[in-house]
Design a protein around this motif. Structure first.
Motif, PDB file in Angstrom:
ATOM      1  N   ARG A   1      13.614 -55.274 -22.751  1.00  0.00           N
ATOM      2  CA  ARG A   1      13.129 -55.329 -21.330  1.00  0.00           C
ATOM      3  C   ARG A   1      12.266 -54.253 -21.003  1.00  0.00           C
ATOM      4  NH1 ARG A   1      18.998 -55.314 -20.689  1.00  0.00           N
ATOM      5  NH2 ARG A   1      18.824 -53.334 -19.673  1.00  0.00           N
TER       6      ARG A   1
ATOM      7  N   THR B   1       8.589 -52.569 -20.705  1.00  0.00           N
ATOM      8  CA  THR B   1       7.193 -53.201 -20.355  1.00  0.00           C
ATOM      9  C   THR B   1       6.056 -52.300 -20.682  1.00  0.00           C
ATOM     10  OG1 THR B   1       7.230 -52.397 -17.938  1.00  0.00           O
ATOM     11  CG2 THR B   1       8.152 -54.437 -18.574  1.00  0.00           C
ATOM     12  N   SER B   2       6.624 -51.244 -20.966  1.00  0.00           N
ATOM     13  CA  SER B   2       5.207 -50.142 -21.433  1.00  0.00           C
ATOM     14  C   SER B   2       5.439 -50.076 -22.902  1.00  0.00           C
ATOM     15  CB  SER B   2       5.610 -48.822 -20.951  1.00  0.00           C
ATOM     16  OG  SER B   2       4.667 -47.832 -21.430  1.00  0.00           O
TER      17      SER B   2
END
Length: 364
Positions: free
Chosen positions: A128, A130-131
């Motif tokens: 999960r 996102t970076s």
């Protein structure tokens, strides 16, 4: 004065911490208690209860400046900001640190779901993110769980760094992580220092280390204000010397060539047969032996020796006789441990061994 509110662990803690660090109400993450004051000094933003792994928990009072100073120093040491996986309870400083670093970085932390940490839960959390700049903070038992699962290892290999603290990590565990290409950073600190302030033996920016009479002492902007409602203990543990304010850690260690090495708690030395024996040294040595990486060593009573080391381990499939010989060879007959095999090592919510519980069992 400033209102102090109790915040239950859960999804609201991040927003509550953000408010507390921005001059809102001070918070304590945990359960209400009748002896908790309704107000605290204005400079206090966060109250953290210590784990109580060796005795009665204490309430550590932290300012916003201290918490944010630690977060900024950590970010600098790790090479910049990023997104964090939260795998630790938020009513202890290590979990709160993950949230504070996320606030400082302007990123949203991802929580490992489930009542108990698992490799599957960690993988789901990592997915999960996102970076591309990824971090997490684990205790040694959690790292071992991840390394036992090939899919979790693959996920962990994409992290820029994995902080490991809470207690000393066995060298064998660190070697396993390195063999998989996982960058582990050993973190040393406590609630009284706003969390980890020494990484791989090197102090973070603005943290100063010294060793006085064998005791590790720390100074810097991340120090706590003291202990809530305990002025005597605050005076004993936080001292002024040489124009600086120092925290007496009660840990034994050495400071050489700009690097700190921790030998264990100063109060873990027992007198066995008239000789001083370090329980921490025995525990560290056991962790390097096959099958004893979960060993916890506490003091027990003995008619002949007075006090003896008692080693609890959940690995009943490995004979203890060779380990006893190895410890006696290293430290002498007075250090021979008495082994107790248990189904599992009891842990506190922080992931640390419940030494107080084991100490009680060793006296039965």
């Amino acid at each position: 004065m400033r209102p102090l509110r109790v915040v239950p662990p859960g999804p609201t803690v991040l927003a509550e911490l953000r408010s507390a660090l921005a001059a809102g109400d001070a918070i304590l993450v945990g359960e209400p208690s009748p002896d908790l004051p309704a107000q605290v000094e204005q400079r206090i933003a966060l109250v953290v209860e210590t784990s109580g792994s060796t005795g009665r928990p204490k309430r550590v009072a932290l300012s916003a400046d201290a918490v944010l100073a630690n977060a900024a120093a950590s970010e600098s040491a790790l090479g910049g900001p990023g997104q964090w996986v939260l795998a630790l309870p938020t009513h202890y400083i290590a979990g709160l640190n993950v949230l504070a670093r996320s606030l400082a970085a302007g990123t949203e932390p991802v929580v490992v779901e489930g009542d108990h940490f698992s490799a599957a839960g960690f993988i789901a959390a990592a997915q999960r993110l996102t970076s591309p700049d990824r971090f997490t903070s684990l205790v040694p038992a959690q790292l071992a769980t991840v390394l036992d699962d090939p899919s979790a290892v693959t996920a962990l290999q994409g992290f820029r760094a994995v902080l490991v603290g809470g207690q000393a990590a066995p060298a064998t565990l660190l070697t396993r992580a390195a063999a998989h290409g996982v960058r582990v950073v050993r973190s040393y600190g406590s609630s009284e220092t706003s969390g980890g302030c020494v990484y791989d033996g090197v102090p973070l920016a603005s943290t100063t280390v010294r060793v006085v009479d064998g005791e590790v002492q720390l100074a810097g902007p991340s120090l706590a204000e003291g202990y809530l409602g305990d002025e005597q203990l605050t005076t004993e543990r936080f001292i002024q010397d040489d124009g600086m304010r120092w925290f007496r850690t009660a840990d034994a260690g050495t400071w050489e060539a700009g690097r700190l090495s921790i030998a264990g708690r100063r109060d873990d030395v027992i007198i066995s047969g008239g000789l001083k024996v370090s329980l921490g040294a025995i525990e560290t040595a056991l962790h390097e032996l096959p099958g004893f990486d979960d060993a916890v060593v506490v003091a027990g009573q003995d008619e002949k020796w007075g006090q003896v080391p008692v080693a609890f381990t959940s690995n009943g499939g490995v004979g203890t006789a060779p380990a006893i010989v190895a410890i006696e060879t290293l430290f002498g007959p007075a250090a021979r441990p008495r082994f107790v095999v248990v189904a599992s090592i009891p842990l506190l919510p922080s992931g640390k061994p419940d030494r107080a519980s084991l100490s009680s069992r060793s006296r039965q």
